[in-house]
Write an enzyme that holds these catalytic residues in place. Structure first.
Site, PDB file in Angstrom:
ATOM      1  N   THR A 127      -7.842  15.104  -1.909  1.00 63.29           N
ATOM      2  CA  THR A 127      -7.936  14.748  -0.497  1.00 63.29           C
ATOM      3  C   THR A 127      -8.322  16.005   0.271  1.00 63.29           C
ATOM      4  O   THR A 127      -8.602  17.049  -0.324  1.00 63.29           O
ATOM      5  CB  THR A 127      -6.627  14.090  -0.011  1.00 63.29           C
TER       6      THR A 127
ATOM      7  N   GLN B 277       0.290  12.002  -0.046  1.00 64.19           N
ATOM      8  CA  GLN B 277      -0.501  12.257  -1.273  1.00 64.19           C
ATOM      9  C   GLN B 277       0.369  13.026  -2.271  1.00 64.19           C
ATOM     10  O   GLN B 277       1.578  12.861  -2.257  1.00 64.19           O
ATOM     11  CB  GLN B 277      -1.792  13.014  -0.950  1.00 64.19           C
TER      12      GLN B 277
ATOM     13  N   GLY C 290       0.093   5.458   1.863  1.00 62.25           N
ATOM     14  CA  GLY C 290       0.758   4.153   1.921  1.00 62.25           C
ATOM     15  C   GLY C 290       2.144   4.367   1.347  1.00 62.25           C
ATOM     16  O   GLY C 290       2.283   4.556   0.153  1.00 62.25           O
ATOM     17  N   HIS C 291       3.147   4.442   2.209  1.00 61.31           N
ATOM     18  CA  HIS C 291       4.511   4.742   1.768  1.00 61.31           C
ATOM     19  C   HIS C 291       5.351   3.479   1.871  1.00 61.31           C
ATOM     20  O   HIS C 291       5.537   2.933   2.958  1.00 61.31           O
ATOM     21  CB  HIS C 291       5.103   5.874   2.614  1.00 61.31           C
TER      22      HIS C 291
ATOM     23  N   ASP D 129       1.656   8.464  -4.546  1.00 56.23           N
ATOM     24  CA  ASP D 129       2.344   7.207  -4.844  1.00 56.23           C
ATOM     25  C   ASP D 129       3.567   7.389  -5.737  1.00 56.23           C
ATOM     26  O   ASP D 129       3.938   6.485  -6.496  1.00 56.23           O
ATOM     27  CB  ASP D 129       1.382   6.188  -5.482  1.00 56.23           C
TER      28      ASP D 129
ATOM     29  N   SER E 279      15.599   7.207  -9.547  1.00 57.81           N
ATOM     30  CA  SER E 279      15.352   5.905  -8.937  1.00 57.81           C
ATOM     31  C   SER E 279      15.148   4.866 -10.036  1.00 57.81           C
ATOM     32  O   SER E 279      14.425   5.111 -11.001  1.00 57.81           O
ATOM     33  CB  SER E 279      14.122   5.995  -8.036  1.00 57.81           C
ATOM     34  N   VAL E 280      15.813   3.708  -9.877  1.00 54.51           N
ATOM     35  CA  VAL E 280      15.783   2.689 -10.937  1.00 54.51           C
ATOM     36  C   VAL E 280      15.265   1.338 -10.435  1.00 54.51           C
ATOM     37  O   VAL E 280      15.462   0.310 -11.085  1.00 54.51           O
ATOM     38  CB  VAL E 280      17.183   2.524 -11.579  1.00 54.51           C
ATOM     39  N   GLY E 281      14.610   1.351  -9.285  1.00 55.11           N
ATOM     40  CA  GLY E 281      14.043   0.122  -8.743  1.00 55.11           C
ATOM     41  C   GLY E 281      13.542   0.409  -7.342  1.00 55.11           C
ATOM     42  O   GLY E 281      13.882   1.439  -6.759  1.00 55.11           O
TER      43      GLY E 281
ATOM     44  N   VAL F 238      -2.394   0.709  -0.074  1.00 54.52           N
ATOM     45  CA  VAL F 238      -3.336   0.622   1.044  1.00 54.52           C
ATOM     46  C   VAL F 238      -4.574  -0.181   0.628  1.00 54.52           C
ATOM     47  O   VAL F 238      -4.998  -1.095   1.318  1.00 54.52           O
ATOM     48  CB  VAL F 238      -3.776   2.036   1.501  1.00 54.52           C
TER      49      VAL F 238
ATOM     50  N   GLY G 158       6.573   7.608  -4.753  1.00 54.71           N
ATOM     51  CA  GLY G 158       7.747   6.920  -4.199  1.00 54.71           C
ATOM     52  C   GLY G 158       8.366   7.729  -3.068  1.00 54.71           C
ATOM     53  O   GLY G 158       9.554   7.598  -2.765  1.00 54.71           O
ATOM     54  N   LYS G 159       7.516   8.542  -2.398  1.00 56.65           N
ATOM     55  CA  LYS G 159       8.004   9.418  -1.336  1.00 56.65           C
ATOM     56  C   LYS G 159       8.673   8.632  -0.207  1.00 56.65           C
ATOM     57  O   LYS G 159       9.743   9.012   0.273  1.00 56.65           O
ATOM     58  CB  LYS G 159       6.829  10.236  -0.755  1.00 56.65           C
TER      59      LYS G 159
ATOM     60  N   LYS H 142      10.170   5.726  -0.153  1.00 63.46           N
ATOM     61  CA  LYS H 142      11.503   5.219  -0.505  1.00 63.46           C
ATOM     62  C   LYS H 142      12.553   6.323  -0.370  1.00 63.46           C
ATOM     63  O   LYS H 142      13.628   6.116   0.199  1.00 63.46           O
ATOM     64  CB  LYS H 142      11.500   4.661  -1.943  1.00 63.46           C
TER      65      LYS H 142
END
Ligand code: GDP
Ligand code: IMO
Ligand code: MG
Length: 419
Positions: free
Chosen positions: A236, A221, A40-41, A13, A408-410, A297, A15-16, A18
């Protein structure tokens, strides 16, 4: 031409999704190499939000081939739902999505076995996503799996044999289930899956490279969930590290180019297992609220804490990271002080190495840096970074010895600063 790999350096999680979307214009092909619908991307652009599970995150940038590689596991029922939801929002994937013949299929009984094994573990449960990931990779390794390419030859016979075995296993557990209704959905999904380009993907990827067409491999993951190098058994069931891109796509290690390692400016984990810098105070709560840290997810609240350089140095080493990408900087905007874990104290001994068991004996050793107390979501270029933010970046780069190339800022695609 080489394959660049983008992967998570923490517990997922990061931020892959994005960043894969942001980088896709530089590539011809985007390929997932491991994991399945446990991922869940999330992507956000033009006021729309999409969560992808099995489909690569390059799907929204026109004219690119997106490939589900042999290392990925696919649940046809979830795949169909994902494709149909994209189709409903105007994204037709038929010509752009390719699937490996060698990708393994998650059967309905794999999902049931996942549930049975988790409830049997009781308090020791892993906190899986319940998508059948452990059971399907178990069948792959024990040579009992079914692959996408199998669906064209005597499939029902192979399916029935696999399910017979699974039912024997399930009978050992106290689990009630309605298999026929799950199967109805699953076989409908299989028909949908069959309408896509099902290919010898290892041949395809290597042909692309020969033709000087660039490929971005998208990890799922994070490295601390890797089955070999993560916090086992709370991991996993696939190799999430860079080496997984070789086995999950059929490429030689010589053909790996850049390795993009992505991390949050803090750290999160969902599910059970060790997390040395986890913060149980209002600090962790503030990170969760500001970062909207709830599973994309499962909706489960994510555990939160400060960034951990011991763990990051370890995962940078395992992956051979060449460029770092730091996410969710804006989430820390309100803190007076930013803490960074630089070492562990384990039973009175200081170490900078990630230990065999990252258990509760670990006391993180923090340094404190001044917070930037600025709304980073509005920042549009590196020149606008506050002084304290630059100091934070420099500190991390000095410690990690790899440049941070993207900040990344958002959540939006546009809220991305390339340095
Ligand atoms: P992935 O699994 O690595 O693709 O990451 P997820 O999508 O599960 O989780 C990342 C979450 O953070 C998503 O909700 C993103 O929309 C969001 N996000 C990504 N980058 C940023 C950022 O820089 N700032 C903020 N506030 N949210 C971000
Ligand atoms: P993305 O790609 C965060 C975690 C689960 C559980 C453990 C095992 O969105 O970063 P599994 O269902 O794989 O057997 O669960 O791994 N997990 C993830 N955590 N992000 C993910 O994917 C994850 N995929 C699995 O919470 O602790
Ligand atoms: Mg995710």
């Amino acid at each position: 031409m080489k394959v660049d790999v983008l992967l998570g350096l923490q517990w997922g999680d990061e931020g892959k999704g994005k960043i894969v979307d942001v980088l896709t214009p530089n590539y011809k092909v985007v390929a997932r190499f491991q994991g399945g619908p446990n991922a869940g991307h999330t992507l956000e652009f033009e006021n729309q939000k999409y969560v992808l599970r099995s489909i690569p995150s390059g799907i929204f940038q026109g004219g690119k081939i997106n490939l589900i590689g042999n290392g990925v596991v696919i649940d046809p029922a979830l795949f169909k739902a994902e494709v149909e939801s994209l189709e409903a929002s105007g994204h037709n994937l038929t010509d752009r999505l390719y699937i490996s013949k060698k990708a393994h299929l998650i059967l309905p009984t794999h999902r049931l076995l996942d549930e049975a094994y988790e409830s049997f573990k009781g308090d020791d449960k892993i906190g899986t996503t319940g998508k059948g990931i452990g059971p399907v990779y178990t069948d792959k390794i024990s040579r009992n799996g079914l692959r996408v390419g199998d669906v064209f030859h005597n499939f029902k016979q192979k399916y029935d044999a696999a399910v017979k075995k699974h039912k024997m296993l399930l009978s050992q557990y106290d689990l009630e289930y309605d298999l026929p209704s799950l199967e109805e959905e699953w076989f409908a999904g299989l028909e949908k899956l069959k309408t896509f380009n099902i290919i010898d993907s290892e041949q395809f990827v290597n042909d692309q490279l020969k033709q000087e067409r660039s490929v971005l491999a998208e990890g799922a993951q994070g490295s601390l969930l890797d089955v070999d190098f993560g916090t086992y058994p709370f991991v996993t069931s696939s190799n999430t590290v860079c080496a997984g891109a070789c086995t999950g796509l059929g490429i030689s290690p010589h053909n790996i180019g850049e390795v993009f390692g992505i991390f949050k400016a803090y750290c999160t984990r969902v599910g059970s297992g060790p997390f040395p810098t986890e913060d149980f105070s209002e600090v962790g709560d503030e990170m969760r609220d500001r970062g909207n840290e709830y599973g994309s997810v499962t909706g489960r609240p994510r555990r939160c804490g400060w960034v951990d350089l011991v763990a990051l140095k370890y995962t940078i080493m395992i992956n051979g990271v060449t460029q770092l990408i730091m996410m969710k900087s804006d989430v820390l905007d309100t803190f007076d002080t930013i803490k960074v874990c630089v070492a562990y104290d384990i039973n009175g001994e200081k170490t900078e190495h990630f230990p065999f068991e990252a258990n509760e004996d670990i006391q993180p050793d923090y340094i404190e840096l001044p917070g930037w107390k600025t709304d980073m979501t509005a920042v549009q270029s590196e020149d606008e970074f506050p002084e304290e933010f630059n100091a934070f970046l420099s500190f991390l780069e000095d410690e990690l010895e790899v440049p941070i190339k993207i900040v990344s800022v958002g959540p939006d695609r546009a809220q991305t600063i390339i340095r």
